[in-house]
Design a protein around this motif. Structure first.
Motif, short mmCIF file in Angstrom:
data_model
loop_
_atom_site.label_atom_id
_atom_site.label_comp_id
_atom_site.label_asym_id
_atom_site.label_seq_id
_atom_site.Cartn_x
_atom_site.Cartn_y
_atom_site.Cartn_z
N GLN A 288 -7.91 4.35 -7.30
CA GLN A 288 -7.00 3.98 -6.34
C GLN A 288 -7.00 5.26 -5.04
O GLN A 288 -7.15 5.04 -4.00
CB GLN A 288 -5.48 4.20 -6.94
CG GLN A 288 -4.35 3.77 -5.94
CD GLN A 288 -3.28 3.89 -6.65
OE1 GLN A 288 -3.08 4.12 -7.64
NE2 GLN A 288 -2.08 3.66 -5.68
N ARG A 289 -7.10 6.45 -5.75
CA ARG A 289 -7.12 7.56 -4.59
C ARG A 289 -8.67 7.58 -3.93
O ARG A 289 -8.50 7.62 -2.58
CB ARG A 289 -7.26 8.85 -5.39
CG ARG A 289 -5.77 9.21 -5.83
CD ARG A 289 -5.86 10.91 -6.40
NE ARG A 289 -6.58 10.81 -7.38
CZ ARG A 289 -6.16 11.00 -8.65
NH1 ARG A 289 -4.98 10.68 -9.12
NH2 ARG A 289 -6.90 11.28 -9.75
N SER B 154 5.79 -0.93 -11.87
CA SER B 154 4.57 -0.47 -12.05
C SER B 154 3.75 -0.97 -13.36
O SER B 154 4.27 -1.32 -14.41
CB SER B 154 4.49 1.01 -11.86
OG SER B 154 5.24 1.56 -13.04
N LEU C 94 -8.11 4.70 -13.36
CA LEU C 94 -7.85 3.67 -12.48
C LEU C 94 -6.88 4.44 -11.34
O LEU C 94 -7.17 4.01 -9.93
CB LEU C 94 -6.82 2.72 -12.96
CG LEU C 94 -6.36 1.54 -12.25
CD1 LEU C 94 -7.70 0.52 -12.04
CD2 LEU C 94 -5.51 0.43 -12.85
N ALA C 95 -6.13 5.51 -11.74
CA ALA C 95 -5.59 6.28 -10.70
C ALA C 95 -6.53 7.05 -9.74
O ALA C 95 -6.55 6.97 -8.47
CB ALA C 95 -4.82 7.24 -11.31
N GLY D 160 0.81 -1.26 -0.10
CA GLY D 160 0.05 0.17 0.07
C GLY D 160 0.96 1.24 -0.01
O GLY D 160 1.98 1.17 -0.21
N SER D 161 0.21 2.22 -0.04
CA SER D 161 0.94 3.69 -0.05
C SER D 161 1.52 3.79 1.30
O SER D 161 1.13 3.22 2.24
CB SER D 161 -0.04 4.86 -0.30
OG SER D 161 -1.16 4.92 0.77
N VAL E 239 -10.25 4.60 -3.18
CA VAL E 239 -9.98 3.58 -2.38
C VAL E 239 -9.12 4.17 -1.01
O VAL E 239 -9.35 3.75 0.14
CB VAL E 239 -9.27 2.38 -3.08
CG1 VAL E 239 -9.00 1.03 -2.08
CG2 VAL E 239 -10.37 1.82 -3.98
N GLU E 240 -7.93 4.74 -1.28
CA GLU E 240 -7.13 5.38 -0.19
C GLU E 240 -7.88 6.18 0.71
O GLU E 240 -7.82 6.26 1.81
CB GLU E 240 -5.83 5.80 -0.63
CG GLU E 240 -4.99 4.98 -1.39
CD GLU E 240 -3.76 5.59 -2.09
OE1 GLU E 240 -3.95 7.05 -2.35
OE2 GLU E 240 -3.13 5.03 -2.64
#
Length: 488
Positions: free
Chosen positions: A210-211, A32, A206-207, A7-8, A213-214
């Motif tokens: 992802q943001r 990536s 997709l980014a 994860g981040s 989800v974060e």
């Protein structure tokens, strides 16, 4: 088992890794997605450009060589035709010199019929290719010095040998190869740069996902993501939004269940605490005494409140169990119904239960089905007057569905409350003074829904309550497979 942190940097997640399970390794899994897409595009372009370059190089080289061969054959054929004209051999050297004057790199050797020597240049032929005489023939070979050699004869016996150096053509082909190589390298480089740009544009949704989800993991806010387009990523976003909505509803139901359970537990707990405090005060020295009848009533109240709390907690456990149980196996439904009837009959002996059943099988959870049928029958028996009869009938309504009808002679349920009685902790007005948790019919509804069935409440012929349950299944157990859906 080991832990791996992924994860981040803002929200790391620890994932359990089984050491016995083979984990994928290599650059393809470490790089990536952006790099992998760009690399795959570069490889694809490199292969395409390489194939095109090799094909172009081979085509041009073959075309130039073929053109040289055709030119040599044409010149040799022309010279042999001229050799058949009267007086040609008197000026043969001048004829050859004139032919060479128009082709600087051309060398020519002519062997007239019957002559033992050649006119023109001295050309060494391979040992396995002697000149043919008296037979029309034409052969093209490559010489040791890289030149092209054509050997041609006619029916008179004359033989012509011509050679042409390929240095200029080789330089041209070499230059073409270098140019194609430069173009290939430039194409691969440009494809990598364009691959990054295209990957950034393609992976932008997709980014965003992802943001989102974060953000959900960091802030615990279940906000839907805007859907753009109608491609695979858009459909992935829609699926993610549906997951968020399901999670939101599940969380809301969980919060509501906790709140309702707390409210329902608070009433008997408060009453029980008050009664226990009264009993403790009465037992202290110097406190005013209470009569044996009052003490007995307080003790009965405490026991009744404990029983009410025990029933409520048991219903909550059953409700939670229904949400988590997914194992289905073949169940003999009429035997489940008979077991439920036996249990309810022991609770009240002044009410008779008449049953009519048929053999029926379905893939389900026998414990849950028994619990649901006990709840339905228990309500019917509880609301029936003394010496009443509860009618239970079971019959198929089609090839793959069976109907169970439970009818009592009680006061019935008002039409406006018939749907609400399946909600958690809901209790009809006339039943709020009686013991109960308000979860029994909610459990029944949940069991029926999990078995792909249907339930509805109506009015019986004598004004009581009529509960109709419909379940899928079959009368032939061989048509069932454990874990598989019921026949429809």
């Amino acid at each position: 088992m080991t832990l791996r942190r992924i994860g981040s940097s803002h929200q790391p997640v620890e994932v359990m890794i089984d050491p016995g399970e083979e984990q994928p390794e290599g650059w393809g899994y470490a790089a990536s997605l952006r790099w992998r897409l760009a690399f795959m595009r570069a490889v694809l372009v490199a292969i395409t450009v390489g194939v095109i370059s090799v094909a172009s190089y081979w085509t041009v080289s073959s075309s130039l060589t073929s053109s040289v061969d055709e030119g040599l054959e044409e010149k040799a054929s022309t010279l042999l035709e001229r050799a058949q004209e009267p007086g040609f051999y008197e000026n043969v050297e001048d004829e050859i010199a004139m032919l060479k004057s128009y082709n600087g790199d051309l060398r020519v050797a002519l062997s007239p019929p019957g002559w033992e020597y050649v006119v023109g240049d001295s050309i060494a032929l391979p040992a396995d290719l002697p000149p043919s005489r008296g037979t029309p023939d034409s052969r093209i070979i490559s010489g040791a010095g890289g030149e092209r050699i054509v050997v041609m004869s006619d029916e008179t016996g004359a033989v012509v040998v011509m050679t042409l150096q390929m240095d200029d053509i080789r330089r041209l082909v070499t230059s073409l190869g270098v140019l194609l190589l430069i173009i290939s390298c430039a194409g691969v480089l440009i494809s990598i740069l364009l691959g990054f740009a295209i990957s950034d544009a393609s992976l932008k949704p997709l980014a965003q996902l992802q943001r989102a989800v974060e953000t959900v993991a960091r802030t615990d806010q279940l906000r839907p993501i805007p859907v753009v387009g109608n491609d695979e990523l858009a459909r992935l976003t829609v699926s993610f939004n549906e997951m968020l909505e399901a999670l939101r509803v599940s969380r809301m139901r969980q919060s509501q269940l906790v709140a309702d359970a707390g409210h329902e537990l608070k009433t008997p707990l408060t009453s029980m605490r008050t009664n226990i405090e009264l009993l403790m005060m009465a037992s202290r020295p110097g406190s005013p005494p209470i009569s044996e009848q009052d003490r007995h009533e307080l003790e009965c109240d405490v026991l009744a409140q404990m029983e009410e709390m025990s029933t409520l907690i048991g219903d909550l456990v059953d409700l939670t169990r229904e949400e988590e149980t997914n194992v289905l196996e073949p169940v003999h439904l009429n035997r489940v119904l008979e077991t439920a009837v036996e249990r309810v009959e022991r609770r009240r002996h002044d009410v008779e239960i008449l049953t009519h059943t048929v053999s029926w099988y379905l893939n389900g959870d026998g414990f849950s089905l028994t619990r649901a049928l006990v709840n339905v029958l228990d309500n019917a028996v509880k609301w029936s007057p003394e010496n009443a009869v509860v009618r239970v009938s079971m019959k198929p309504i089609d090839k793959h569905h069976v109907q169970i009808v439970v009818e009592d002679s009680g006061p019935g349920i008002p039409e406006e409350e018939r749907e609400m009685i399946f909600e958690r902790f809901y209790r009809a007005v006339q039943s709020r003074s009686l013991p109960g948790s308000g979860l029994g019919l909610a459990i029944v509804r949940q069991v029926v829904d999990r078995h792909a069935g249907h339930i509805e409440v109506g009015e019986s012929d004598d004004g009581g309550t009529k509960v109709t349950l419909v379940f899928p299944g079959t009368q032939d157990p061989t048509h069932l497979s454990p874990g598989q859906p019921n026949p429809q």
